[in-house]
Scaffold this active site. Structure first.
Site, PDB file in Angstrom:
ATOM      1  N   ALA A  37      36.087  37.207  48.177  1.00 38.39           N
ATOM      2  CA  ALA A  37      37.379  37.747  47.754  1.00 38.39           C
ATOM      3  C   ALA A  37      37.869  38.771  48.768  1.00 38.39           C
ATOM      4  O   ALA A  37      37.080  39.360  49.523  1.00 38.39           O
ATOM      5  CB  ALA A  37      37.259  38.398  46.372  1.00 38.39           C
ATOM      6  N   ASP A  38      39.163  38.974  48.768  1.00 38.04           N
ATOM      7  CA  ASP A  38      39.763  39.996  49.618  1.00 38.04           C
ATOM      8  C   ASP A  38      41.025  40.510  48.931  1.00 38.04           C
ATOM      9  O   ASP A  38      41.788  39.719  48.362  1.00 38.04           O
ATOM     10  CB  ASP A  38      40.117  39.446  50.999  1.00 38.04           C
ATOM     11  CG  ASP A  38      40.605  40.539  51.932  1.00 38.04           C
ATOM     12  OD1 ASP A  38      39.759  41.314  52.429  1.00 38.04           O
ATOM     13  OD2 ASP A  38      41.824  40.647  52.146  1.00 38.04           O
ATOM     14  N   THR A  39      41.232  41.811  48.967  1.00 37.79           N
ATOM     15  CA  THR A  39      42.376  42.417  48.294  1.00 37.79           C
ATOM     16  C   THR A  39      43.268  43.126  49.295  1.00 37.79           C
ATOM     17  O   THR A  39      42.776  43.848  50.176  1.00 37.79           O
ATOM     18  CB  THR A  39      41.906  43.418  47.217  1.00 37.79           C
ATOM     19  OG1 THR A  39      41.083  42.727  46.272  1.00 37.79           O
ATOM     20  CG2 THR A  39      43.093  44.043  46.490  1.00 37.79           C
TER      21      THR A  39
END
Length: 206
Positions: free
Chosen positions: A41-43
């Site tokens: 994941a990456d935000t």
């Protein structure tokens, strides 16, 4: 992932997030192994059409928070799940956040504590950064970096069944009543590869 009571191990991928179009996909591709399920994941923060990641130092953190002060922005967490078979699913979830009007003194004090330096947009709503937030709309877990309801259903598709329900675990952990969990679960059940989901919305089309 601990909230869902799913056994896992953490692997740090050697990926420069600033140099790839899809950091989550790049991370997943870098660490995926045959016959194992991988999730990455990456935000990022989006404001005025610009995507903002993590600050590289304290001065950039101050500049980020000054630019977000008193304004609404979107938090976008992208997720890639790689099945044991090698099949990929990639999707993104959005929430909306408005920061308070912040003085430079307030910003400097917060940044000096060190919390913002590894956080997208230079704040952590689950930490001391909550004091900077005026309001938010949509999935709180998404703002912290992983949209649990959506991930729960993505993992079920690749054969990973958690011991805990995401809406129960999330609300207990953050000690709040989530107003959007039913909508988030409807979106989770309807997940499609490449989908973009506004977690404050009833729309499941992605």
């Amino acid at each position: 992932m601990r909230l869902l009571e799913i056994p896992f191990e953490v692997t740090a991928p050697n990926v420069d997030e600033s140099r790839v179009a899809s950091p989550a996909r790049a991370k997943a591709d870098a660490i995926a192994r045959p016959d194992e399920v991988t999730i990455a994941a990456d935000t990022e923060i989006e404001v005025d059409g610009e995507r903002i990641g993590k600050p590289t130092d304290a001065s950039q953190a101050v500049a980020m928070l000054a630019s977000l002060s008193g304004r609404e922005h979107e938090v976008r967490s992208e997720v890639t799940v790689v099945a044991a078979s090698g099949a990929h699913m990639h999707f993104a979830v959005r929430s909306r956040v408005t920061l308070r009007e912040l003085s430079l003194r307030q910003i400097d004090r917060y940044v000096a504590g060190g919390e913002p330096l590894d956080k997208a947009g230079a704040y952590a709503i689950q930490g001391e950064g909550r004091r900077l937030v005026e309001s938010y709309d949509g999935c709180l877990a998404n703002i912290t970096g992983l949209p649990l309801c959506h991930v729960y259903f993505a993992l079920r598709r690749v054969g990973v069944v958690s011991r805990e329900r995401p809406e129960i675990a999330c609300q207990a952990h953050f000690d709040f009543a989530c107003p959007v969990w039913r909508a988030a679960q409807r979106q989770g059940r309807a997940l499609r590869d490449g989908g973009e989901y506004r977690s404050w919305s009833e729309d499941v089309s992605g």
